[in-house]
Structure formats: structure tokens, C-alpha cells
Design an enzyme around this catalytic site. Sequence first.
Site, PDB file in Angstrom:
ATOM      1  N   ASN A   9       1.143  -1.348   0.290  1.00  0.00           N
ATOM      2  CA  ASN A   9       0.292   0.284  -0.268  1.00  0.00           C
ATOM      3  C   ASN A   9       1.111   1.447   0.075  1.00  0.00           C
ATOM      4  O   ASN A   9       1.359   1.244   1.253  1.00  0.00           O
ATOM      5  CB  ASN A   9      -1.207  -0.254   1.125  1.00  0.00           C
ATOM      6  CG  ASN A   9      -1.778   1.422   1.050  1.00  0.00           C
ATOM      7  OD1 ASN A   9      -1.544   2.257   1.243  1.00  0.00           O
ATOM      8  ND2 ASN A   9      -3.022   0.830   1.157  1.00  0.00           N
ATOM      9  N   GLU A  36      -3.610   1.884  -3.252  1.00  0.00           N
ATOM     10  CA  GLU A  36      -4.041   3.001  -2.551  1.00  0.00           C
ATOM     11  C   GLU A  36      -3.033   3.722  -3.695  1.00  0.00           C
ATOM     12  O   GLU A  36      -2.696   5.080  -3.471  1.00  0.00           O
ATOM     13  CB  GLU A  36      -3.512   3.419  -1.109  1.00  0.00           C
ATOM     14  CG  GLU A  36      -4.927   3.941  -0.479  1.00  0.00           C
ATOM     15  CD  GLU A  36      -4.618   4.236   1.365  1.00  0.00           C
ATOM     16  OE1 GLU A  36      -5.294   5.637   1.292  1.00  0.00           O
ATOM     17  OE2 GLU A  36      -3.908   3.600   1.407  1.00  0.00           O
ATOM     18  N   TYR A 107      -8.380  -3.986  -2.046  1.00  0.00           N
ATOM     19  CA  TYR A 107      -8.071  -2.732  -1.141  1.00  0.00           C
ATOM     20  C   TYR A 107      -9.058  -2.975  -0.350  1.00  0.00           C
ATOM     21  O   TYR A 107     -10.240  -2.316  -0.895  1.00  0.00           O
ATOM     22  CB  TYR A 107      -7.569  -1.977  -1.812  1.00  0.00           C
ATOM     23  CG  TYR A 107      -7.148   0.124  -1.188  1.00  0.00           C
ATOM     24  CD1 TYR A 107      -6.055  -0.422   0.620  1.00  0.00           C
ATOM     25  CD2 TYR A 107      -8.173   0.821  -1.022  1.00  0.00           C
ATOM     26  CE1 TYR A 107      -6.854   0.331   1.221  1.00  0.00           C
ATOM     27  CE2 TYR A 107      -7.919   1.916  -0.119  1.00  0.00           C
ATOM     28  CZ  TYR A 107      -7.284   2.007   0.703  1.00  0.00           C
ATOM     29  OH  TYR A 107      -7.195   3.095   1.686  1.00  0.00           O
ATOM     30  N   ASP A 150      -4.096  -5.249   0.557  1.00  0.00           N
ATOM     31  CA  ASP A 150      -3.658  -4.701   2.106  1.00  0.00           C
ATOM     32  C   ASP A 150      -5.588  -4.793   2.324  1.00  0.00           C
ATOM     33  O   ASP A 150      -6.478  -3.642   1.638  1.00  0.00           O
ATOM     34  CB  ASP A 150      -3.819  -2.852   2.397  1.00  0.00           C
ATOM     35  CG  ASP A 150      -4.211  -2.309   3.012  1.00  0.00           C
ATOM     36  OD1 ASP A 150      -4.462  -2.710   4.085  1.00  0.00           O
ATOM     37  OD2 ASP A 150      -4.268  -1.303   3.069  1.00  0.00           O
ATOM     38  N   ASN A 152      -7.027  -4.527   5.162  1.00  0.00           N
ATOM     39  CA  ASN A 152      -7.466  -4.303   5.870  1.00  0.00           C
ATOM     40  C   ASN A 152      -7.051  -4.286   7.256  1.00  0.00           C
ATOM     41  O   ASN A 152      -7.993  -4.420   8.536  1.00  0.00           O
ATOM     42  CB  ASN A 152      -7.943  -2.979   5.917  1.00  0.00           C
ATOM     43  CG  ASN A 152      -7.220  -1.514   5.486  1.00  0.00           C
ATOM     44  OD1 ASN A 152      -6.516  -1.635   6.375  1.00  0.00           O
ATOM     45  ND2 ASN A 152      -7.796  -0.955   4.749  1.00  0.00           N
ATOM     46  N   ASP A 252       2.626   4.535   5.498  1.00  0.00           N
ATOM     47  CA  ASP A 252       2.423   3.718   6.668  1.00  0.00           C
ATOM     48  C   ASP A 252       2.489   2.114   6.888  1.00  0.00           C
ATOM     49  O   ASP A 252       2.358   1.789   7.679  1.00  0.00           O
ATOM     50  CB  ASP A 252       1.391   4.130   7.811  1.00  0.00           C
ATOM     51  CG  ASP A 252       0.264   4.589   6.835  1.00  0.00           C
ATOM     52  OD1 ASP A 252      -0.003   3.936   5.456  1.00  0.00           O
ATOM     53  OD2 ASP A 252      -1.290   4.388   7.272  1.00  0.00           O
ATOM     54  N   HIS A 253       2.998   1.614   5.287  1.00  0.00           N
ATOM     55  CA  HIS A 253       3.094  -0.029   5.187  1.00  0.00           C
ATOM     56  C   HIS A 253       4.208   0.013   4.340  1.00  0.00           C
ATOM     57  O   HIS A 253       4.425   1.108   4.213  1.00  0.00           O
ATOM     58  CB  HIS A 253       1.384  -0.125   4.521  1.00  0.00           C
ATOM     59  CG  HIS A 253       0.088   0.493   4.509  1.00  0.00           C
ATOM     60  ND1 HIS A 253      -0.628  -1.373   4.988  1.00  0.00           N
ATOM     61  CD2 HIS A 253      -0.229   0.845   4.557  1.00  0.00           C
ATOM     62  CE1 HIS A 253      -1.596  -0.369   4.941  1.00  0.00           C
ATOM     63  NE2 HIS A 253      -1.679   0.543   5.040  1.00  0.00           N
TER      64      HIS A 253
END
Length: 262
Positions: A9, A36, A107, A150, A152, A252-253
Amino acid sequence: MPFTLATWNINSVRLREALVARLLTEESPDILCLQEIKTPVEKFPMEQFQALGYRYMVARGQKGYNGVAILSKLPIMDDGDKDFAALGHARHVAARLENGVSIHNFYVPAGGDIPDREQNVKFGQKLDFLTEMRDWFRWEKPDRAILVGDLNIAPREDDVWNHKALLKIVSHTPVEVEHLGAVQDSGNWVDITRQDIPSGPLYSWWSYRAADWDGADKGRRLDHIWATQDIAAAGHSSRILRPCRGWEQPSDHVPVLATFDL
């Protein structure tokens, strides 16, 4: 045909084009699945990646939000996409290798902050998305397939920094873990990362809110590589590239990698 696949991501491919190029240069995976990307396909910065040998791409883009792409050194064919939960979001794309192996890049919606569909529409959308994934894979029974992205959700107790503290936090609630498990069961998917690294804390995401993300180490494993049972034994050498979280202006990933001998 052995190949290495990575999923990441990137949180805006145009903003972090240099980081993608660095990953491709240093790790040289055969296939890179991005989530993303936050750009329409026509504005995807492909030129630099093509110069590094990634001549093939299938993608679904969206201005400023969402978006998924598969870059490859190996020839790939566009294998379609699906608008899960009818959100109108670019959250899925599939490609097929010449050897017949299909790759699904997802995603999954993050789900907002409140784990209650009555109080939080986004959480309901996330659960509906996962339910449609489950039903689709039950109907379109996958074979010789890899699912990445991702998702999540950090499903296991050792996929988060503190199981008890996160039981009521979106991404680790029991209802989300149950929904993700149903998706996994519906396609007979095998978690390749945990097949290779079966125990111990394992994270792929650290919040931007942490001033010292590395020292605090409050991570979650939100990014996954799965394979159908018929090819799961061919997956190996899984890695999570934690150092990428410390790169300048990082996502952040971080990337998750696995190699397949197919």
C-alpha cells in the site's frame, strides 16, 4: 517458473514514485501489486518503472482515492475487476500470467473508527465488501490463484502489538476477523506469509501518529499474500520489509514479499 511477488500500500504512487523505484531497484520483484495509488490510470507515473524493466501493467485508478495496480516484468493479461459492495471504488484488479496463474490485488475498505455498522457507515461497507468477496469466491471457485493486498485486517493475536487492547479497534475486532476467515475459507486460501513465518509478532503497518514508530512498535499485519491450496506449497521465502517504514516520506505500510516456484 519461479517469480517473486510483492504487495505494498503505497499511499499515493505519484507522491512516492521515488520509493517505488527504490524498491524495484533494490529488491527487483518480478511483480509488484500496489494499493491506494490515488491516481487515474492515465496519470500513473509508468515511465520510470518501465525503464527498470516493468513493461507490463494492469490497473484501476481513481482520482485522489483508492486505486490498485499490478506492475510486472513478466507478461500479464488484464483479467478484469469487480466492484465489491457496489461502492464505485477502484479496489480490485486481476491479472493472469502466461502459465495460467491469476493474481487478485485487493484494497479492502479501512472501515472508519467505530466498529459498529449502525453508527458508522464505513464499517458496514467493509463488512459488506468482505461478504461479497466470500460469496464471489464460493461461486467462482479459484484455482492456481494468488490473492494479495491491503486487506485492512490483522487476524491473529500475534498480528497486532497488543491483542487485548485492540479487540475493540477497527482492523482487529472479532467480527472483522470472522469475516476475513470466511473469505479465506471460501476460496481455500492459504496465508503464505504465515505458512513461512508461522509464529511470533509480524507487522506490515505502523501509524503515522506514532512519533517513534520503530521504538513504540505498535504495528499490525494488514497486508497479506494468500494462495489457493493447489499452489500453496510452491510459495516460500516470505519477507516483510520493515526498514521501508523508515524511508523518507514513507507510506505507513511496508512491502510484503513471497516467492513462488510455478
